[in-house]
Design a protein around this motif. Sequence first.
Motif, PDB file in Angstrom:
ATOM      1  N   THR A 169       0.807  -1.221   0.000  1.00 51.08           N
ATOM      2  CA  THR A 169       0.000   0.000   0.000  1.00 51.08           C
ATOM      3  C   THR A 169       0.840   1.272   0.000  1.00 51.08           C
ATOM      4  OG1 THR A 169      -1.803  -1.112   1.106  1.00 51.08           O
ATOM      5  CG2 THR A 169      -1.783   1.285   1.247  1.00 51.08           C
ATOM      6  N   ILE A 170       0.511   2.155  -0.923  1.00 53.80           N
ATOM      7  CA  ILE A 170       1.086   3.498  -0.963  1.00 53.80           C
ATOM      8  C   ILE A 170      -0.005   4.444  -0.453  1.00 53.80           C
ATOM      9  CG2 ILE A 170       2.083   5.279  -2.485  1.00 53.80           C
ATOM     10  CD1 ILE A 170       3.766   2.827  -2.835  1.00 53.80           C
ATOM     11  N   GLY A 171       0.243   5.131   0.652  1.00 46.66           N
ATOM     12  CA  GLY A 171      -0.761   6.037   1.236  1.00 46.66           C
ATOM     13  C   GLY A 171      -0.914   7.316   0.432  1.00 46.66           C
ATOM     14  N   ILE A 172      -1.968   8.088   0.756  1.00 41.78           N
ATOM     15  CA  ILE A 172      -2.203   9.374   0.087  1.00 41.78           C
ATOM     16  C   ILE A 172      -1.099  10.350   0.504  1.00 41.78           C
ATOM     17  CG2 ILE A 172      -3.756  11.373  -0.022  1.00 41.78           C
ATOM     18  CD1 ILE A 172      -6.081   9.320   0.469  1.00 41.78           C
ATOM     19  N   ASP A 173      -0.484  11.009  -0.470  1.00 43.71           N
ATOM     20  CA  ASP A 173       0.633  11.904  -0.148  1.00 43.71           C
ATOM     21  C   ASP A 173       0.890  12.857  -1.316  1.00 43.71           C
ATOM     22  OD1 ASP A 173       2.847  12.928   1.254  1.00 43.71           O
ATOM     23  OD2 ASP A 173       3.304  10.950   2.051  1.00 43.71           O
ATOM     24  N   THR A 174       1.923  13.677  -1.196  1.00 42.01           N
ATOM     25  CA  THR A 174       2.274  14.576  -2.304  1.00 42.01           C
ATOM     26  C   THR A 174       2.832  13.741  -3.458  1.00 42.01           C
ATOM     27  OG1 THR A 174       4.542  14.796  -1.553  1.00 42.01           O
ATOM     28  CG2 THR A 174       2.952  16.393  -0.671  1.00 42.01           C
ATOM     29  N   ASP A 175       2.789  14.319  -4.679  1.00 41.68           N
ATOM     30  CA  ASP A 175       3.269  13.575  -5.854  1.00 41.68           C
ATOM     31  C   ASP A 175       4.693  13.099  -5.666  1.00 41.68           C
ATOM     32  OD1 ASP A 175       0.875  14.308  -6.770  1.00 41.68           O
ATOM     33  OD2 ASP A 175       1.583  15.436  -8.530  1.00 41.68           O
ATOM     34  N   GLU A 176       5.527  13.995  -5.156  1.00 42.75           N
ATOM     35  CA  GLU A 176       6.950  13.637  -5.018  1.00 42.75           C
ATOM     36  C   GLU A 176       7.126  12.508  -4.009  1.00 42.75           C
ATOM     37  OE1 GLU A 176      10.425  12.882  -5.764  1.00 42.75           O
ATOM     38  OE2 GLU A 176       9.328  14.205  -7.133  1.00 42.75           O
ATOM     39  N   ALA A 177       6.392  12.597  -2.876  1.00 50.33           N
ATOM     40  CA  ALA A 177       6.478  11.553  -1.844  1.00 50.33           C
ATOM     41  C   ALA A 177       5.969  10.211  -2.384  1.00 50.33           C
ATOM     42  CB  ALA A 177       5.685  11.965  -0.614  1.00 50.33           C
ATOM     43  N   VAL A 178       4.898  10.263  -3.170  1.00 51.87           N
ATOM     44  CA  VAL A 178       4.334   9.037  -3.749  1.00 51.87           C
ATOM     45  C   VAL A 178       5.337   8.406  -4.716  1.00 51.87           C
ATOM     46  CG1 VAL A 178       2.586   8.234  -5.400  1.00 51.87           C
ATOM     47  CG2 VAL A 178       1.902   9.625  -3.443  1.00 51.87           C
ATOM     48  N   ILE A 205      -2.359   8.615  -9.191  1.00 52.47           N
ATOM     49  CA  ILE A 205      -2.170   7.445 -10.070  1.00 52.47           C
ATOM     50  C   ILE A 205      -1.162   7.792 -11.159  1.00 52.47           C
ATOM     51  CG2 ILE A 205      -3.321   5.858 -11.674  1.00 52.47           C
ATOM     52  CD1 ILE A 205      -4.823   5.429  -9.179  1.00 52.47           C
ATOM     53  N   GLU A 206      -1.289   8.991 -11.738  1.00 48.96           N
ATOM     54  CA  GLU A 206      -0.353   9.416 -12.789  1.00 48.96           C
ATOM     55  C   GLU A 206       1.069   9.503 -12.223  1.00 48.96           C
ATOM     56  OE1 GLU A 206      -1.193   9.491 -15.811  1.00 48.96           O
ATOM     57  OE2 GLU A 206      -3.057  10.604 -16.207  1.00 48.96           O
ATOM     58  N   ALA A 207       1.170   9.976 -10.975  1.00 47.61           N
ATOM     59  CA  ALA A 207       2.505  10.093 -10.359  1.00 47.61           C
ATOM     60  C   ALA A 207       3.151   8.710 -10.242  1.00 47.61           C
ATOM     61  CB  ALA A 207       2.394  10.740  -8.979  1.00 47.61           C
ATOM     62  N   ILE A 208       2.363   7.717  -9.827  1.00 49.73           N
ATOM     63  CA  ILE A 208       2.906   6.353  -9.720  1.00 49.73           C
ATOM     64  C   ILE A 208       3.216   5.802 -11.107  1.00 49.73           C
ATOM     65  CG2 ILE A 208       2.394   3.984  -8.996  1.00 49.73           C
ATOM     66  CD1 ILE A 208       0.663   5.328  -6.750  1.00 49.73           C
ATOM     67  N   ARG A 209       2.326   6.070 -12.058  1.00 45.17           N
ATOM     68  CA  ARG A 209       2.533   5.585 -13.422  1.00 45.17           C
ATOM     69  C   ARG A 209       3.767   6.203 -14.082  1.00 45.17           C
ATOM     70  NH1 ARG A 209       1.334   1.449 -12.809  1.00 45.17           N
ATOM     71  NH2 ARG A 209      -0.641   0.388 -13.057  1.00 45.17           N
ATOM     72  N   SER A 210       4.214   7.336 -13.574  1.00 39.89           N
ATOM     73  CA  SER A 210       5.432   7.928 -14.133  1.00 39.89           C
ATOM     74  C   SER A 210       6.661   7.152 -13.669  1.00 39.89           C
ATOM     75  CB  SER A 210       5.542   9.407 -13.732  1.00 39.89           C
ATOM     76  OG  SER A 210       5.841   9.514 -12.346  1.00 39.89           O
ATOM     77  N   VAL A 211       6.481   6.273 -12.683  1.00 37.40           N
ATOM     78  CA  VAL A 211       7.596   5.507 -12.126  1.00 37.40           C
ATOM     79  C   VAL A 211       7.505   4.021 -12.466  1.00 37.40           C
ATOM     80  CG1 VAL A 211       8.765   4.888  -9.967  1.00 37.40           C
ATOM     81  CG2 VAL A 211       7.712   7.134 -10.184  1.00 37.40           C
ATOM     82  N   THR A 212       6.268   3.477 -12.532  1.00 43.46           N
ATOM     83  CA  THR A 212       6.122   2.029 -12.768  1.00 43.46           C
ATOM     84  C   THR A 212       4.821   1.680 -13.494  1.00 43.46           C
ATOM     85  OG1 THR A 212       5.930  -0.137 -11.701  1.00 43.46           O
ATOM     86  CG2 THR A 212       5.066   1.717 -10.477  1.00 43.46           C
ATOM     87  N   ASP A 213       4.871   0.530 -14.222  1.00 39.75           N
ATOM     88  CA  ASP A 213       3.671   0.000 -14.892  1.00 39.75           C
ATOM     89  C   ASP A 213       3.048  -1.149 -14.106  1.00 39.75           C
ATOM     90  OD1 ASP A 213       3.882   1.688 -17.069  1.00 39.75           O
ATOM     91  OD2 ASP A 213       5.335   0.370 -18.067  1.00 39.75           O
ATOM     92  N   LEU A 214       3.536  -1.438 -12.904  1.00 40.19           N
ATOM     93  CA  LEU A 214       3.001  -2.558 -12.124  1.00 40.19           C
ATOM     94  C   LEU A 214       1.481  -2.469 -11.995  1.00 40.19           C
ATOM     95  CD1 LEU A 214       5.274  -3.000  -8.940  1.00 40.19           C
ATOM     96  CD2 LEU A 214       5.124  -4.524 -10.920  1.00 40.19           C
ATOM     97  N   PRO A 215       0.800  -3.631 -12.028  1.00 39.96           N
ATOM     98  CA  PRO A 215      -0.645  -3.577 -11.771  1.00 39.96           C
ATOM     99  C   PRO A 215      -0.923  -2.988 -10.396  1.00 39.96           C
ATOM    100  CG  PRO A 215       0.140  -5.865 -11.846  1.00 39.96           C
ATOM    101  CD  PRO A 215       1.282  -4.994 -12.256  1.00 39.96           C
ATOM    102  N   MET A 216      -2.093  -2.362 -10.268  1.00 42.90           N
ATOM    103  CA  MET A 216      -2.434  -1.729  -8.988  1.00 42.90           C
ATOM    104  C   MET A 216      -3.881  -2.061  -8.614  1.00 42.90           C
ATOM    105  SD  MET A 216      -0.933   2.099  -8.825  1.00 42.90           S
ATOM    106  CE  MET A 216      -1.126   2.786 -10.451  1.00 42.90           C
ATOM    107  N   ALA A 217      -4.098  -2.187  -7.299  1.00 42.97           N
ATOM    108  CA  ALA A 217      -5.452  -2.250  -6.762  1.00 42.97           C
ATOM    109  C   ALA A 217      -5.746  -0.876  -6.192  1.00 42.97           C
ATOM    110  CB  ALA A 217      -5.523  -3.300  -5.668  1.00 42.97           C
ATOM    111  N   VAL A 218      -7.000  -0.447  -6.214  1.00 40.09           N
ATOM    112  CA  VAL A 218      -7.317   0.798  -5.512  1.00 40.09           C
ATOM    113  C   VAL A 218      -8.320   0.523  -4.409  1.00 40.09           C
ATOM    114  CG1 VAL A 218      -6.842   2.314  -7.479  1.00 40.09           C
ATOM    115  CG2 VAL A 218      -9.178   1.564  -7.064  1.00 40.09           C
ATOM    116  N   ASP A 219      -8.113   1.182  -3.276  1.00 42.69           N
ATOM    117  CA  ASP A 219      -9.036   1.084  -2.163  1.00 42.69           C
ATOM    118  C   ASP A 219      -9.644   2.457  -1.945  1.00 42.69           C
ATOM    119  OD1 ASP A 219     -10.480   0.601   0.088  1.00 42.69           O
ATOM    120  OD2 ASP A 219      -8.827  -0.225   1.270  1.00 42.69           O
ATOM    121  N   VAL A 220     -10.944   2.569  -2.184  1.00 41.44           N
ATOM    122  CA  VAL A 220     -11.611   3.871  -2.108  1.00 41.44           C
ATOM    123  C   VAL A 220     -12.071   4.161  -0.667  1.00 41.44           C
ATOM    124  CG1 VAL A 220     -13.300   5.362  -3.261  1.00 41.44           C
ATOM    125  CG2 VAL A 220     -12.397   3.380  -4.476  1.00 41.44           C
TER     126      VAL A 220
END
Length: 385
Positions: A169-178, A205-220
């Motif tokens: 899990t990656i928590g909610i944070d700033t783009d750079e921190a994410v 999501i875009e911030a993570i996608r700029s670093v990796t293409d790994l599949p992701m689950a989202v928890d709303v």
Amino acid sequence: MKTNRRNFIKTSAIAAASLAIPSTTIKGIEKLNQTKPFGKMKLSWIPYDLQLKHVFTISGFSRKTTPVVLTKIEYDGLVGYGEASLPPYLGETQASVIEFLKKIDLSPFSDPSHLEEILYYVDHIAENNTAAKASVDIALHDLMGKMIGAPWHKIWGLDKYAVPDTTFTIGIDTDEAVREKTREVLGDFNILKIKVGGEHDKRMIEAIRSVTDLPMAVDVNQGWTDKHEALDMIHWLKEKNIVMVEQPMPKYDFDNIAWLTERSPLPIFADESLQRLRDVEKMKGVFSGINIKLMKCTGMREAWKMRNLAEALGMKVMIGCMTETSCAISAASQLSAGLDFADLDGALLIANDCFTGAKLEKGKIIASDLPGIGVEPTQKLSFGT
Ligand code: MG
């Protein structure tokens, strides 16, 4: 045919006899088979505060510690360990768990292997208190596995390696921190999980996608309120290689969730909408699958029943966790084989884990071969009553 079978039985018996069976196992089996009370079970506990490696934010809450209560049940030289994890939003505290544990009298039970009977009694001491109940359930399972001399995945007939990749899990944070958090864990995990439900979801999501293409689950975490917007978002997420959505809308909003699930290109999982075995059937037709957590459902015994019921109803199943030590994570890992998703990163998020047990191997949380839940404490813990 008959002869072959007889030969097979004979050969198996010889093979079994030649296996090196540890003496603790024999001692354990003797205890399981005893007809007279061998001794008394002794329950004790210790409150413990988990220090998180990073401040953790989900929609509405930020925190950097999680209180837990660790439990121990001793019985004739064997020790079973358990744990109650108590994230603040679930309502239980170390004080309420200890108050519950003090009410438990195990003296009428002479045989720890009568799990059904003992846990029925524990469950009916008071309403709710599901994490406190889980801490007893886990310790009893650990104890009984040690009496038999086998880990629970073997008792249940599961292949401990046939488990889904754990999400991290990656928590909610700033783009750079994410981006930084994502870079830190690349290579260790095969799937990520993102907590969404705020206005910056797409940006994160875009911030993570700029670093990796790994599949992701989202928890709303119940964060979306409009079903049409939710459906649009899910279509967008699918384009971004998101593979599942957890608890998109408020937990009792069944009609709108059912509408969404029917149209969603991604499977929709219930988390906050269900707690226990009695809730599973209600999820059918509303969600694609359920998220089982030991702390919500009173432990391994009920989790196993929920898993079987959900599968019989044709639903998907994931196993989740709270922030927990390797004690409760190892318990959950015992029943994760064959499930659709696993979210068992809880012990990896803390800096002061006081157990070893299930370990991260190639992106999966794999149970140890030790009996019971497969754990050992890594420090001296002063359990008391
Ligand atoms: Mg969740």
